[in-house]
Write a protein that holds these residues in place. Sequence first.
Motif, PDB file in Angstrom:
ATOM      1  N   UNK A 135       0.905  -0.809   0.181  1.00 48.30           N
ATOM      2  CA  UNK A 135       0.508   0.021   0.476  1.00 48.30           C
ATOM      3  C   UNK A 135       1.241   1.389  -0.060  1.00 48.30           C
ATOM      4  N   UNK A 136       1.830   1.356   0.900  1.00 49.78           N
ATOM      5  CA  UNK A 136       2.405   2.736   1.100  1.00 49.78           C
ATOM      6  C   UNK A 136       3.787   2.770  -0.179  1.00 49.78           C
ATOM      7  N   UNK A 137       4.332   1.355  -0.815  1.00 54.80           N
ATOM      8  CA  UNK A 137       5.204   1.676  -1.956  1.00 54.80           C
ATOM      9  C   UNK A 137       5.091   0.691  -3.856  1.00 54.80           C
ATOM     10  N   UNK A 138       2.959   1.589  -3.694  1.00 57.88           N
ATOM     11  CA  UNK A 138       2.805   1.189  -4.865  1.00 57.88           C
ATOM     12  C   UNK A 138       3.303   2.170  -5.705  1.00 57.88           C
ATOM     13  N   UNK A 139       3.296   3.442  -5.310  1.00 57.74           N
ATOM     14  CA  UNK A 139       3.439   4.439  -6.127  1.00 57.74           C
ATOM     15  C   UNK A 139       4.912   3.786  -6.663  1.00 57.74           C
ATOM     16  N   UNK A 140       5.608   3.660  -5.942  1.00 61.00           N
ATOM     17  CA  UNK A 140       7.000   3.346  -6.449  1.00 61.00           C
ATOM     18  C   UNK A 140       6.929   2.223  -8.102  1.00 61.00           C
ATOM     19  N   UNK A 141       6.356   1.612  -8.181  1.00 58.19           N
ATOM     20  CA  UNK A 141       6.048   1.012  -9.113  1.00 58.19           C
ATOM     21  C   UNK A 141       5.506  -0.517  -8.668  1.00 58.19           C
ATOM     22  N   UNK A 142       6.084  -0.894  -7.322  1.00 56.62           N
ATOM     23  CA  UNK A 142       5.593  -2.795  -6.215  1.00 56.62           C
ATOM     24  C   UNK A 142       4.229  -2.446  -6.653  1.00 56.62           C
ATOM     25  N   UNK A 143       4.157  -4.293  -7.246  1.00 59.91           N
ATOM     26  CA  UNK A 143       3.269  -4.997  -7.608  1.00 59.91           C
ATOM     27  C   UNK A 143       3.400  -6.167  -6.761  1.00 59.91           C
ATOM     28  N   UNK A 144       2.147  -7.033  -6.288  1.00 61.16           N
ATOM     29  CA  UNK A 144       2.117  -8.235  -5.443  1.00 61.16           C
ATOM     30  C   UNK A 144       1.654  -9.015  -5.747  1.00 61.16           C
ATOM     31  N   UNK A 145       1.779 -10.198  -6.009  1.00 58.18           N
ATOM     32  CA  UNK A 145       1.260 -11.344  -6.808  1.00 58.18           C
ATOM     33  C   UNK A 145       1.081 -12.436  -6.054  1.00 58.18           C
ATOM     34  N   UNK A 146      -0.537 -13.065  -5.308  1.00 59.69           N
ATOM     35  CA  UNK A 146      -0.786 -13.468  -4.447  1.00 59.69           C
ATOM     36  C   UNK A 146      -0.302 -15.736  -5.492  1.00 59.69           C
ATOM     37  N   UNK A 151      11.389  -8.143 -18.088  1.00 63.48           N
ATOM     38  CA  UNK A 151      10.819  -7.112 -18.948  1.00 63.48           C
ATOM     39  C   UNK A 151       9.942  -6.392 -18.632  1.00 63.48           C
ATOM     40  N   UNK A 152       9.068  -6.608 -17.776  1.00 64.25           N
ATOM     41  CA  UNK A 152       8.282  -5.020 -17.012  1.00 64.25           C
ATOM     42  C   UNK A 152       8.855  -4.193 -16.623  1.00 64.25           C
ATOM     43  N   UNK A 153       8.372  -2.791 -15.919  1.00 63.61           N
ATOM     44  CA  UNK A 153       8.543  -1.979 -15.291  1.00 63.61           C
ATOM     45  C   UNK A 153       8.568  -1.796 -14.379  1.00 63.61           C
ATOM     46  N   UNK A 154       7.804  -3.192 -13.354  1.00 65.95           N
ATOM     47  CA  UNK A 154       7.034  -2.395 -12.254  1.00 65.95           C
ATOM     48  C   UNK A 154       7.753  -3.712 -11.651  1.00 65.95           C
ATOM     49  N   UNK A 155       8.434  -3.734 -10.213  1.00 65.46           N
ATOM     50  CA  UNK A 155       8.941  -4.586  -8.927  1.00 65.46           C
ATOM     51  C   UNK A 155       7.832  -5.316  -8.476  1.00 65.46           C
ATOM     52  N   UNK A 156       7.970  -6.965  -8.597  1.00 66.60           N
ATOM     53  CA  UNK A 156       6.511  -7.917  -7.973  1.00 66.60           C
ATOM     54  C   UNK A 156       7.238  -8.733  -6.959  1.00 66.60           C
ATOM     55  N   UNK A 157       6.556  -8.112  -5.943  1.00 68.47           N
ATOM     56  CA  UNK A 157       6.291  -9.913  -5.200  1.00 68.47           C
ATOM     57  C   UNK A 157       5.599 -10.643  -5.241  1.00 68.47           C
ATOM     58  N   UNK A 186      14.704 -12.296 -13.295  1.00 73.31           N
ATOM     59  CA  UNK A 186      14.813 -10.699 -13.526  1.00 73.31           C
ATOM     60  C   UNK A 186      15.290 -10.439 -12.506  1.00 73.31           C
ATOM     61  N   UNK A 187      15.693  -8.915 -12.387  1.00 72.70           N
ATOM     62  CA  UNK A 187      15.377  -8.458 -10.954  1.00 72.70           C
ATOM     63  C   UNK A 187      14.549  -8.051 -10.588  1.00 72.70           C
ATOM     64  N   UNK A 188      13.316  -7.983 -11.133  1.00 74.90           N
ATOM     65  CA  UNK A 188      11.897  -7.278 -10.543  1.00 74.90           C
ATOM     66  C   UNK A 188      11.097  -8.379  -9.881  1.00 74.90           C
TER      67      UNK A 188
END
Length: 300
Positions: A108-119, A137-143, A173-175
């Motif tokens: 919630x607090x870091x979504x603005x920096x491109x953080x995304x989550x996959x359950x 290849x996507x620009x977002x970062x994924x947990x 990938x690094x994301x």
Amino acid sequence: MQNSLEIFLQRATQTLDRLEPMLPLQRQPVDWAHHLAARWVGSPQGGHLRPIQVRSKLKLDDLLGVERQRDQLLVNTRQFLQGLPCNHALMWGARGTGKSSLVRAILSEHAGQGLRLIEVDRNDLAELPLIVESLGGLTQKFIVFCDDLSFEPGEGDYRLLKSILDGSLEQAPDNVVLYATSNRRHLLPEYQSDNQNWQRGETGELHPSEAVEDKIALSDRFGLWLSFYAFSQDHYLDVVSHWISHYAAPLKMGWQRDETFEKEAIRWAQARGNRNGRCAEQFARHWVGRQALSLLPQTP
């Protein structure tokens, strides 16, 4: 000739009807610019990501008593967002103490920096390589988040996860980073007999200590361990007070933390056999809702 053609077309149609459920479905990719999270849905035809509407407004400040765990996971996540070396994280401990809530609050607090989550459900972990491949290849970062991760004796999936953590996910990938929660520190049940029997030579295994090591090796794949413990009574009451204020503020409802209030909160926890953050928030919802209802005009 016409009858033969009709029979052929009829059989072809029947064959296509049987094959259609087996064909992979064409699904639109998740629009990560508008969705903060998705859930992996496994199926025999090939899994896919289904967007999740994130409505939680949980903040890191809402998590009381877990400041050490919060700060460590937050630093690891910030390293991840900056493209710096970071670790996969395992959060283990008592239920309802804020493990999964911490992950949601960080999203919630870091979504603005491109953080995304996959359950990802534990039963779909075998498809992690497919998930990781879809994110490259996507620009977002994924947990990639697995909640309540654990395995039972005889299940071979934990060995698969070990290879994923040491193999494909490490080379992802690094994301992409993996966060998991569990009530078990080593993700597998451990028994006293694991030590007693092999010391007495009862298992028949030539190297029984290696079997014990195999059980605890999975959690070693996570570089960051965060432990969560049951709340003390004072800690529990502090969390109750926090959530009471949270839910009472929008209603402009005053309240007082006194002995009668604290006894009621303690009885609520005793009735459930839990003294944790989840129980504290549930009591706050109950108490604030009941008090607010009593202030409404009584209908005839």
